[in-house]
Design an enzyme around this catalytic site. Structure first.
Site, PDB file in Angstrom:
ATOM      1  N   ASP A  93       0.948  -0.954  -0.026  1.00  0.00           N
ATOM      2  CA  ASP A  93      -0.026   0.030   0.074  1.00  0.00           C
ATOM      3  C   ASP A  93       0.831   1.294  -0.023  1.00  0.00           C
ATOM      4  O   ASP A  93       0.551   2.328  -0.497  1.00  0.00           O
ATOM      5  CB  ASP A  93      -0.994  -0.103   1.400  1.00  0.00           C
ATOM      6  CG  ASP A  93      -2.272   0.644   0.870  1.00  0.00           C
ATOM      7  OD1 ASP A  93      -2.417   1.264   0.051  1.00  0.00           O
ATOM      8  OD2 ASP A  93      -3.040   0.786   1.941  1.00  0.00           O
ATOM      9  N   LYS A 179      -9.846   8.139  10.832  1.00  0.00           N
ATOM     10  CA  LYS A 179      -9.600   8.377   9.534  1.00  0.00           C
ATOM     11  C   LYS A 179      -8.464   8.190   9.039  1.00  0.00           C
ATOM     12  O   LYS A 179      -7.324   9.045   9.012  1.00  0.00           O
ATOM     13  CB  LYS A 179     -10.116   9.738   9.107  1.00  0.00           C
ATOM     14  CG  LYS A 179     -10.884   9.448   7.540  1.00  0.00           C
ATOM     15  CD  LYS A 179     -10.499  10.733   6.832  1.00  0.00           C
ATOM     16  CE  LYS A 179      -9.248  11.145   6.302  1.00  0.00           C
ATOM     17  NZ  LYS A 179      -8.540  10.458   5.314  1.00  0.00           N
ATOM     18  N   GLY A 232       0.073  15.272   9.896  1.00  0.00           N
ATOM     19  CA  GLY A 232       0.171  15.328   8.246  1.00  0.00           C
ATOM     20  C   GLY A 232       0.967  16.903   7.979  1.00  0.00           C
ATOM     21  O   GLY A 232       1.618  17.296   8.931  1.00  0.00           O
ATOM     22  N   SER A 238      -3.674  23.286   9.427  1.00  0.00           N
ATOM     23  CA  SER A 238      -4.347  24.837   9.912  1.00  0.00           C
ATOM     24  C   SER A 238      -5.568  24.823   9.571  1.00  0.00           C
ATOM     25  O   SER A 238      -6.667  25.190  10.438  1.00  0.00           O
ATOM     26  CB  SER A 238      -3.528  25.689   8.997  1.00  0.00           C
ATOM     27  OG  SER A 238      -4.326  26.759   8.864  1.00  0.00           O
ATOM     28  N   GLU A 254       0.512  17.148  14.716  1.00  0.00           N
ATOM     29  CA  GLU A 254       2.043  16.786  14.399  1.00  0.00           C
ATOM     30  C   GLU A 254       2.271  17.273  12.930  1.00  0.00           C
ATOM     31  O   GLU A 254       1.567  16.406  12.047  1.00  0.00           O
ATOM     32  CB  GLU A 254       2.281  15.450  14.881  1.00  0.00           C
ATOM     33  CG  GLU A 254       3.753  15.257  15.095  1.00  0.00           C
ATOM     34  CD  GLU A 254       4.386  14.534  13.874  1.00  0.00           C
ATOM     35  OE1 GLU A 254       4.823  15.272  12.941  1.00  0.00           O
ATOM     36  OE2 GLU A 254       4.611  13.279  13.795  1.00  0.00           O
ATOM     37  N   CYS A 288       8.470  12.700   8.491  1.00  0.00           N
ATOM     38  CA  CYS A 288       8.175  14.334   9.259  1.00  0.00           C
ATOM     39  C   CYS A 288       9.156  14.775   9.810  1.00  0.00           C
ATOM     40  O   CYS A 288       9.759  15.988   9.862  1.00  0.00           O
ATOM     41  CB  CYS A 288       7.082  14.346   9.983  1.00  0.00           C
ATOM     42  SG  CYS A 288       7.101  13.020  11.386  1.00  0.00           S
ATOM     43  N   GLU A 387       9.706  21.644   3.222  1.00  0.00           N
ATOM     44  CA  GLU A 387       9.514  20.209   3.361  1.00  0.00           C
ATOM     45  C   GLU A 387       9.151  19.472   1.872  1.00  0.00           C
ATOM     46  O   GLU A 387       8.346  20.109   1.120  1.00  0.00           O
ATOM     47  CB  GLU A 387       8.574  19.801   4.369  1.00  0.00           C
ATOM     48  CG  GLU A 387       8.549  18.489   4.560  1.00  0.00           C
ATOM     49  CD  GLU A 387       7.351  18.117   5.606  1.00  0.00           C
ATOM     50  OE1 GLU A 387       6.172  18.464   5.305  1.00  0.00           O
ATOM     51  OE2 GLU A 387       7.492  17.379   6.468  1.00  0.00           O
TER      52      GLU A 387
HETATM   53  P1  NAI Z   1      -2.538  15.770   4.162  1.00  0.00           P
HETATM   54  O1  NAI Z   1      -1.805  16.937   5.221  1.00  0.00           O
HETATM   55  O2  NAI Z   1      -3.563  16.613   3.370  1.00  0.00           O
HETATM   56  O3  NAI Z   1      -3.086  14.711   4.606  1.00  0.00           O
HETATM   57  C1  NAI Z   1      -2.956  14.135   5.990  1.00  0.00           C
HETATM   58  C2  NAI Z   1      -4.468  13.465   6.463  1.00  0.00           C
HETATM   59  O4  NAI Z   1      -5.403  14.513   6.572  1.00  0.00           O
HETATM   60  C3  NAI Z   1      -5.157  12.429   5.304  1.00  0.00           C
HETATM   61  O5  NAI Z   1      -5.652  11.556   6.117  1.00  0.00           O
HETATM   62  C4  NAI Z   1      -5.860  13.445   4.711  1.00  0.00           C
HETATM   63  O6  NAI Z   1      -7.143  12.551   4.059  1.00  0.00           O
HETATM   64  C5  NAI Z   1      -6.354  14.345   5.448  1.00  0.00           C
HETATM   65  N1  NAI Z   1      -6.860  15.470   5.048  1.00  0.00           N
HETATM   66  C6  NAI Z   1      -6.751  16.147   3.814  1.00  0.00           C
HETATM   67  N2  NAI Z   1      -7.748  17.267   3.696  1.00  0.00           N
HETATM   68  C7  NAI Z   1      -8.159  17.364   4.929  1.00  0.00           C
HETATM   69  C8  NAI Z   1      -9.120  18.275   5.311  1.00  0.00           C
HETATM   70  N3  NAI Z   1      -9.553  19.320   4.585  1.00  0.00           N
HETATM   71  N4  NAI Z   1      -9.946  18.326   6.675  1.00  0.00           N
HETATM   72  C9  NAI Z   1      -9.275  16.949   7.458  1.00  0.00           C
HETATM   73  N5  NAI Z   1      -8.558  16.099   6.925  1.00  0.00           N
HETATM   74  C10 NAI Z   1      -8.038  16.204   5.590  1.00  0.00           C
HETATM   75  O7  NAI Z   1      -1.271  15.442   3.408  1.00  0.00           O
HETATM   76  P2  NAI Z   1      -0.907  14.896   2.034  1.00  0.00           P
HETATM   77  O8  NAI Z   1      -1.920  15.314   1.058  1.00  0.00           O
HETATM   78  O9  NAI Z   1      -1.043  13.208   2.106  1.00  0.00           O
HETATM   79  O10 NAI Z   1       0.499  15.243   1.406  1.00  0.00           O
HETATM   80  C11 NAI Z   1       0.912  16.433   1.365  1.00  0.00           C
HETATM   81  C12 NAI Z   1       2.240  16.826   2.044  1.00  0.00           C
HETATM   82  O11 NAI Z   1       2.024  16.755   3.130  1.00  0.00           O
HETATM   83  C13 NAI Z   1       3.440  15.914   1.730  1.00  0.00           C
HETATM   84  O12 NAI Z   1       3.863  16.052   0.441  1.00  0.00           O
HETATM   85  C14 NAI Z   1       4.349  16.220   2.815  1.00  0.00           C
HETATM   86  O13 NAI Z   1       5.023  17.297   2.416  1.00  0.00           O
HETATM   87  C15 NAI Z   1       3.249  16.528   3.841  1.00  0.00           C
HETATM   88  N6  NAI Z   1       3.178  15.548   5.008  1.00  0.00           N
HETATM   89  C16 NAI Z   1       3.597  15.546   6.189  1.00  0.00           C
HETATM   90  C17 NAI Z   1       3.298  14.352   7.143  1.00  0.00           C
HETATM   91  C18 NAI Z   1       4.017  14.537   8.360  1.00  0.00           C
HETATM   92  O14 NAI Z   1       4.096  13.446   8.886  1.00  0.00           O
HETATM   93  N7  NAI Z   1       4.174  15.673   8.843  1.00  0.00           N
HETATM   94  C19 NAI Z   1       2.546  13.524   6.795  1.00  0.00           C
HETATM   95  C20 NAI Z   1       2.033  13.323   5.321  1.00  0.00           C
HETATM   96  C21 NAI Z   1       2.239  14.422   4.457  1.00  0.00           C
HETATM   97 MG    MG Z   2      -1.566   2.812  -1.559  1.00  0.00          MG
END
Ligand code: NAI
Ligand code: MG
Length: 493
Positions: A93, A179, A232, A238, A254, A288, A387
């Site tokens: 996955d 989720k 995320g 934010s 985080e 991260c 990042e």
């Molecule tokens: P994301 O922060 O958008 O996604 C993380 C989670 O938030 C997922 O479960 C997603 O479905 C959920 N999400 C997305 N939009 C939302 C909303 N409006 N309201 C509530 N939940 C929501 O990150 P994404 O799109 O997977 O990756 C984008 C960038 O974020 C990556 O390229 C990376 O730079 C960064 N990232 C950082 C992480 C960390 O551990 N600090 C982990 C994943 C991504």
């Molecule tokens: Mg996958």
């Protein structure tokens, strides 16, 4: 019956109200590996209501810590029994190499055992007396579960990120709605099955995969949620904070990082190279806390870069189940394109691409990338400051300790940092000057369930793991009693 096409709500596998599905893809082959149930706001509402009932009327928050610990230990056992299957599922996955996935799943089980111990400990430590200056009163401070928790997690460590939130929340006595990321939802559904078989009461854990705007947003906005825990990106964090602000939800975040790694010239070069690689190539750099900004003291700069390129060249890239592979594909096309664009941008900004940053020979399909090493990266460039979340390391030279600390701290992020030196007093001194929530000395990345985890500045709010992770899911109540036999005597004399 478990099925990836169903949601786990109120102790049952149910089809989404609107019947939607989304596909999850193996990033090594680009093939669809499963059709997954797509929750929408209707399902989120059902899940939150189930969690609410389980918290307000169910046995879970009323049980002793020892009783909850027994369930958590059975979950840990269930994970260990299926460790190989879960690790292979994670590889398919997410893309990560199998040894890393096995490590993650082992840690996931360990996290449930750790919080089982803390749940049990709560039985003795739930209440502590508070000494009051006014002797007519006595008071205790009592820890109680915060209520219904909503957890939204990313795709980089799918099952481990679930455990970091589910284990302490359940230990505290909370119920929750989880989720997972739409990129990697499968092991979270397996966790629901394991928790079910471990005897977790219905409604205590609900797992609802779905897209961010369709499932994540309604969860973060739902008035039935008391606490939101998110890992995320900064922009999504934010948005979640704004949603939480409407009804003053308790939140922990985080978020991203651009963590520095300071290497003094008295460091052993081989050790420095290995920890640099571990700091940015582990999990394809999709970490991260990755130490993506490396600062090397001038005398060591050239020889270290040369050695880093040599060692990086020999990294075996491939499908994560293949023997000897140390670097898998990036998680999906979006992330792949984002990282390629960052590499192009770094070249435009005048950084020197010493190695990598292209599709490896022989990998025609899949989101594979040779790890990229940039040298002489300008301090004010985009790639030095933002990042990238991929196997891209940026390196700069420095002259003295003060300059290294200044440069390391010159960031809007503050998740992690690392420092390497044979001079331990110096390394300890620098560690205390770095503005970050996690600082490694003479290593980078090893993560322990017992120690606090979280960021300064825009890298987040609150701490996970250890006792801090449990406190994340606890409220503190004071119970104060008037013990005096004398009337209060203010209004009625
Ligand atoms: P994301 O922060 O958008 O996604 C993380 C989670 O938030 C997922 O479960 C997603 O479905 C959920 N999400 C997305 N939009 C939302 C909303 N409006 N309201 C509530 N939940 C929501 O990150 P994404 O799109 O997977 O990756 C984008 C960038 O974020 C990556 O390229 C990376 O730079 C960064 N990232 C950082 C992480 C960390 O551990 N600090 C982990 C994943 C991504
Ligand atoms: Mg996958």
């Amino acid at each position: 019956m478990k099925s990836y096409a169903q949601l786990y709500i109120d102790g049952q596998w149910v089809s989404p109200v609107k019947g939607g599905l989304f596909e999850t893809v193996d990033p090594a082959s680009e093939a669809v590996i499963a059709q997954v149930a797509a929750a929408t706001c209707e399902d989120i509402d059902l899940a939150v209501k189930a969690a609410r009932r389980a918290f307000d009327e169910g046995p879970w928050p009323q049980m002793s810590g020892a009783e909850r610990a027994a369930v958590l230990r059975r979950i840990a056992e269930g994970i260990r029994e299926r460790q190989q299957m879960l690790a292979e599922l994670e590889v398919r996955d997410n893309g990560k190499p199998l040894p890393e996935a096995l490590w993650d799943i082992g840690d996931t089980a360990g996290c449930f055992d750790f919080y089982a111990d803390l749940a049990q400990g709560l039985d003795d430590q739930r209440e502590q007396s508070v000494a009051l200056a006014d002797e007519r009163f006595s008071s205790v401070a009592r820890k109680e579960p915060v209520g219904v928790a909503g957890a939204i997690i990313p795709w980089n460590f799918p099952m481990l990120m679930a455990a970091w939130k589910v284990a302490p929340a359940l230990a505290a006595g909370c119920s929750m709605v989880l989720k997972p990321s739409e990129m990697t939802p499968l092991t979270a559904l397996e966790l629901a099955d394991i928790a079910h078989q471990a005897g977790l009461p219905a409604g205590v854990l609900n797992v609802v995969p779905g897209l961010g705007p369709d499932a994540g947003a309604p969860l973060s906005e739902h008035p039935g949620i008391d606490k939101l825990a998110f890992t995320g990106s900064v922009p999504t964090g934010s948005r979640i904070m704004q949603a939480a602000a409407r009804d003053i939800k308790n939140i922990s975040l985080e978020l991203g990082g651009k963590s520095p790694f300071i290497i003094f010239d008295d460091s052993d070069i081989e050790a420095a190279v290995e920890w640099i690689m571990f700091g940015i190539f582990w999990n394809q750099g999709e970490v991260c806390s990755a130490t993506s900004r490396v600062l090397v003291q001038r005398d060591l700069y050239e020889p270290l870069l040369q050695r880093l390129v040599e060692q990086t060249r020999s990294l075996k890239i491939g499908q994560g189940l293949e023997e000897g592979v140390l670097l898998g594909p990036l998680v999906n096309r979006g992330q792949y394109d984002k990282v390629l664009a960052a590499i192009a941008r770094g070249q435009e900004e005048g950084a020197t691409l010493l190695y990598g940053g292209t599709r490896p020979a022989g990998c025609d399909k899949g989101f594979f990338l040779t790890p990229a090493i940039f040298a002489d990266v300008p301090q004010d460039s985009w790639i030095w400051n933002e990042e990238i979340f991929g196997p891209v390391v940026c390196v700069r030279p420095f002259t003295d300790e003060a300059e290294a600390v200044r440069s390391a701290n010159d960031s809007r992020f503050g998740l992690a940092a690392a420092v390497m030196s044979a001079d331990l007093p110096r390394a300890e001194r620098v560690a205390r000057k770095l503005r970050a929530g996690i600082v490694w000395i003479n290593c980078s990345q090893p993560t322990f369930t017992e120690a606090p985890w979280g960021g300064y500045k825009q890298s987040g709010i609150g701490r996970e793991l250890g006792e801090w992770g449990l406190n994340n899911y606890l409220e503190t109540k004071q119970i104060t009693r008037y013990d005096s036999q004398q009337p209060w005597g203010w209004y009625i004399k």
